[in-house]
Design a protein around this motif. Structure first.
Motif, mmCIF file in Angstrom:
data_model
loop_
_atom_site.group_PDB
_atom_site.id
_atom_site.type_symbol
_atom_site.label_atom_id
_atom_site.label_comp_id
_atom_site.label_asym_id
_atom_site.label_seq_id
_atom_site.Cartn_x
_atom_site.Cartn_y
_atom_site.Cartn_z
ATOM 1 N N LEU A 1 45.884 -30.677 56.753
ATOM 2 C CA LEU A 1 45.871 -31.843 57.642
ATOM 3 C C LEU A 1 45.156 -33.026 56.988
ATOM 4 N N ASN A 2 44.036 -32.768 56.337
ATOM 5 C CA ASN A 2 43.307 -33.844 55.660
ATOM 6 C C ASN A 2 44.084 -34.380 54.468
ATOM 7 N N HIS A 3 44.756 -33.496 53.750
ATOM 8 C CA HIS A 3 45.583 -33.900 52.608
ATOM 9 C C HIS A 3 46.667 -34.877 53.065
ATOM 10 N N GLU A 4 47.346 -34.543 54.144
ATOM 11 C CA GLU A 4 48.402 -35.407 54.652
ATOM 12 C C GLU A 4 47.843 -36.695 55.250
ATOM 13 N N ALA A 5 46.731 -36.603 55.971
ATOM 14 C CA ALA A 5 46.130 -37.805 56.562
ATOM 15 C C ALA A 5 45.687 -38.774 55.478
ATOM 16 N N GLY A 6 45.145 -38.253 54.391
ATOM 17 C CA GLY A 6 44.703 -39.107 53.293
ATOM 18 C C GLY A 6 45.854 -39.858 52.647
ATOM 19 N N VAL A 7 46.984 -39.202 52.512
ATOM 20 C CA VAL A 7 48.157 -39.847 51.920
ATOM 21 C C VAL A 7 48.679 -40.945 52.835
#
Length: 128
Positions: free
Chosen positions: A106-112
């Motif tokens: 979730l954090n990986h996608e939110a960061g992108v």
């Protein structure tokens, strides 16, 4: 998969890879839940267990959604990590055995997507 981890910004514009038709071959609640998130819950977005149940015509079936997510046979391609609790908490991943992985995804996608309110913000506000 390589793009998802090494060049995730490309995932914002590309469709998900095809899933073996046998995954969606039965017309039951699990397959409907998987198909919905596969088609409608894109990279960097989330939906709650309850909202997904409602979209499937069964409001109040949030636990059944959780069961469907726990039994997902292809968990990155059918992105069950994007299904979260209604209050914003991540909920479990892989039956609770890989919760840290769900948070990372979730954090990986939110960061992108450039979202500042990543799932980390939920934990920083949570009281011990």
């Amino acid at each position: 998969m390589k793009d998802y981890f090494e060049r995730p910004e490309r995932c914002l514009y590309e469709s998900l890879p095809a899933v073996c038709p046998s995954v969606f071959s039965k017309d039951n609640f699990r397959q409907k839940a998987w198909m919905y998130i596969y088609k409608h819950v894109g990279f960097g977005t989330t939906i709650s267990y309850g909202d997904l149940a409602g979209k499937l015509g069964l409001p109040g079936a949030a636990q059944a959604v959780g069961s469907a997510m726990r039994n997902n046979p292809v968990s990155i391609v059918i992105p069950c990590h994007r299904v979260i609790r209604s209050g914003g908490a991540p909920g479990h991943y892989s039956g609770g055995t890989r919760d840290n992985l769900k948070i990372w995804l979730l954090n990986h996608e939110a960061g992108v997507k450039g979202k500042s309110g990543s799932i980390k913000s939920y934990f920083s506000k949570k009281k011990p």
